[in-house]
Write a protein that holds these residues in place. Structure first.
Motif, short mmCIF file in Angstrom:
data_model
loop_
_atom_site.label_atom_id
_atom_site.label_comp_id
_atom_site.label_asym_id
_atom_site.label_seq_id
_atom_site.Cartn_x
_atom_site.Cartn_y
_atom_site.Cartn_z
N ALA A 14 0.85 -1.20 0.00
CA ALA A 14 0.00 0.00 0.00
C ALA A 14 0.89 1.25 0.00
CB ALA A 14 -0.90 0.00 1.23
N GLU A 15 0.47 2.27 -0.75
CA GLU A 15 1.28 3.48 -0.87
C GLU A 15 1.33 4.25 0.44
OE1 GLU A 15 -0.77 2.39 -3.14
OE2 GLU A 15 0.32 2.39 -5.04
N LEU A 16 0.25 4.14 1.23
CA LEU A 16 0.23 4.83 2.53
C LEU A 16 -0.35 3.89 3.58
CD1 LEU A 16 0.48 7.38 4.31
CD2 LEU A 16 -1.77 8.09 3.49
N LYS A 17 0.38 3.77 4.69
CA LYS A 17 -0.10 2.93 5.79
C LYS A 17 -0.22 3.78 7.05
CE LYS A 17 2.39 -1.07 4.01
NZ LYS A 17 3.40 -2.10 4.30
N ILE A 18 -1.38 3.69 7.66
CA ILE A 18 -1.62 4.46 8.88
C ILE A 18 -1.89 3.47 10.01
CG2 ILE A 18 -3.18 6.14 10.00
CD1 ILE A 18 -1.82 7.41 7.61
N TYR A 19 -1.30 3.72 11.16
CA TYR A 19 -1.66 2.95 12.35
C TYR A 19 -2.38 3.94 13.26
CZ TYR A 19 -1.42 -0.35 16.18
OH TYR A 19 -1.75 -1.23 17.18
N LEU A 20 -3.72 3.78 13.32
CA LEU A 20 -4.54 4.74 14.05
C LEU A 20 -4.90 4.16 15.42
CD1 LEU A 20 -6.11 7.45 13.86
CD2 LEU A 20 -8.03 6.17 12.96
N THR A 21 -4.50 4.87 16.45
CA THR A 21 -4.76 4.36 17.79
C THR A 21 -5.33 5.46 18.69
OG1 THR A 21 -3.75 3.11 19.61
CG2 THR A 21 -2.36 4.78 18.57
N ALA A 22 -5.75 5.09 19.90
CA ALA A 22 -6.22 6.04 20.92
C ALA A 22 -6.21 5.28 22.24
CB ALA A 22 -7.63 6.54 20.60
N SER A 23 -6.23 5.99 23.35
CA SER A 23 -6.19 5.30 24.64
C SER A 23 -7.46 4.46 24.82
CB SER A 23 -6.10 6.33 25.78
OG SER A 23 -7.33 7.03 25.86
N SER A 24 -7.36 3.40 25.62
CA SER A 24 -8.54 2.53 25.81
C SER A 24 -9.68 3.31 26.47
CB SER A 24 -8.19 1.29 26.63
OG SER A 24 -7.67 1.67 27.89
N TYR A 25 -9.33 4.28 27.34
CA TYR A 25 -10.39 5.06 28.00
C TYR A 25 -11.15 5.90 26.99
CZ TYR A 25 -12.94 8.08 31.09
OH TYR A 25 -13.97 8.74 31.70
N LYS A 26 -10.41 6.58 26.12
CA LYS A 26 -11.06 7.43 25.10
C LYS A 26 -11.93 6.58 24.17
CE LYS A 26 -9.88 11.65 25.67
NZ LYS A 26 -10.30 12.95 25.34
N ARG A 27 -11.43 5.41 23.82
CA ARG A 27 -12.19 4.56 22.90
C ARG A 27 -13.47 4.06 23.58
NH1 ARG A 27 -8.86 0.03 21.34
NH2 ARG A 27 -7.27 0.57 22.84
N ALA A 28 -13.36 3.74 24.88
CA ALA A 28 -14.54 3.27 25.62
C ALA A 28 -15.56 4.40 25.74
CB ALA A 28 -14.12 2.79 27.01
N GLU A 29 -15.05 5.59 25.99
CA GLU A 29 -15.92 6.76 26.14
C GLU A 29 -16.70 7.02 24.83
OE1 GLU A 29 -14.69 10.61 28.69
OE2 GLU A 29 -13.83 10.49 26.69
N ARG A 30 -16.00 6.91 23.70
CA ARG A 30 -16.66 7.13 22.40
C ARG A 30 -17.74 6.08 22.18
NH1 ARG A 30 -11.07 7.74 19.03
NH2 ARG A 30 -10.46 9.79 19.79
N ARG A 31 -17.41 4.82 22.50
CA ARG A 31 -18.36 3.72 22.28
C ARG A 31 -19.59 3.90 23.19
NH1 ARG A 31 -20.78 0.48 19.13
NH2 ARG A 31 -21.37 -1.50 20.01
N TYR A 32 -19.35 4.33 24.42
CA TYR A 32 -20.42 4.54 25.40
C TYR A 32 -21.39 5.61 24.89
CZ TYR A 32 -22.55 5.34 30.00
OH TYR A 32 -23.43 5.47 31.04
N LYS A 33 -20.81 6.71 24.41
CA LYS A 33 -21.65 7.81 23.88
C LYS A 33 -22.45 7.34 22.69
CE LYS A 33 -18.96 11.82 25.28
NZ LYS A 33 -17.78 12.58 24.89
#
Ligand code: DC
Length: 230
Positions: free
Chosen positions: A136-155
């Motif tokens: 692939a010409e561009l590879k991104i590894y997109l991450t975030a803290s587990s707390y932020k990800r849980a908060e987004r899912r909860y909302k």
């Protein structure tokens, strides 16, 4: 140009990949939805996550394909559009468990590679930059803290309950969601076959303190730089 976006659950991969694909005129491919369709088939058949022979038999009988309608990906399982049934916690959990199976992975990786051969894609998943599209010409590894990800899912769950007029009592607590996310990350990162890892040539983007617009803008800038040969 093909773009690979990998990272743990809830980092915002699909939102960002969708926006990037629309801006670039590419097709967005959500590979997690394919693992989820396979998992849905297993749940429908009453196969348990530790029944390796049952998982492999079901996998052989599954015909999974995707099509795009108004830019949105639709997943078909044995001819039926199952897109609306893929987002539940039960399906996500089974997808994480059954995707450790080498036969399941081989079948879906083949489908993903065929799609990328015929059209430019922005593909998101766990092993796109490492296994599915190593060139692939561009590879991104997109991450975030587990707390932020849980908060987004909860909302998201609260909003969905409010929109459908159902009670929010059924929604798991923020702590439970974070615990589940940590467990899923561990499983995705420590499995034998194609674990979630950062490709050596991937650009890491931590979205914990970034808005969707900021992340999309960052990725579009990287895409422009790559296509200009930088
Ligand atoms: O991205 P998602 O939450 O929809 O993915 C569901 C599960 O599928 C995830 O826990 C791991 C698995 N998966 C995978 O193993 N490889 C991929 N390329 C995409 C998803």
């Amino acid at each position: 140009m093909n773009i690979a976006i990998d990272g743990p659950a809830g980092a915002g991969k699909s939102t960002i990949a969708k926006a990037a694909a629309a801006a670039l005129g590419s097709i967005y491919v959500d590979t997690g939805a394919m693992y989820r369709a396979m998992a849905l088939f297993m749940l429908q058949r009453g196969i348990s996550a530790d029944d390796k022979a049952g998982i492999e038999r079901t996998c052989e009988e599954a015909d999974i394909s995707i099509a795009h309608k108004d830019g949105a990906q639709h997943v078909f399982l044995n001819g039926e559009d199952v897109t609306a049934s893929l987002r539940s916690e039960a399906v996500g959990d089974m997808a994480s468990k059954s995707s450790v199976n080498a036969k399941v992975r081989a079948k879906l990786v083949e489908l993903q590679q065929k799609l990328a051969e015929t059209t430019p894609v922005v593909m998101d998943g766990r092993d796109i930059g490492t296994v599915v599209l190593p060139n692939a010409e561009l590879k991104i590894y997109l991450t975030a803290s587990s707390y932020k990800r849980a908060e987004r899912r909860y909302k998201e769950l609260l909003e969905r309950a409010a929109a459908s007029g159902t009670s929010s009592d059924e929604i798991p607590s923020l702590e439970e969601i974070e615990k589940d996310i940590i467990e899923r990350d561990y499983r995705d990162m420590h499995r034998e076959n194609s674990p979630l890892t950062q490709a050596e040539d991937a650009v890491v983007v931590d979205s914990s303190d970034m808005t969707i617009e900021e992340v999309t803008e960052r990725i579009m800038r990287l895409a422009r730089e790559r296509s200009a040969g930088k």
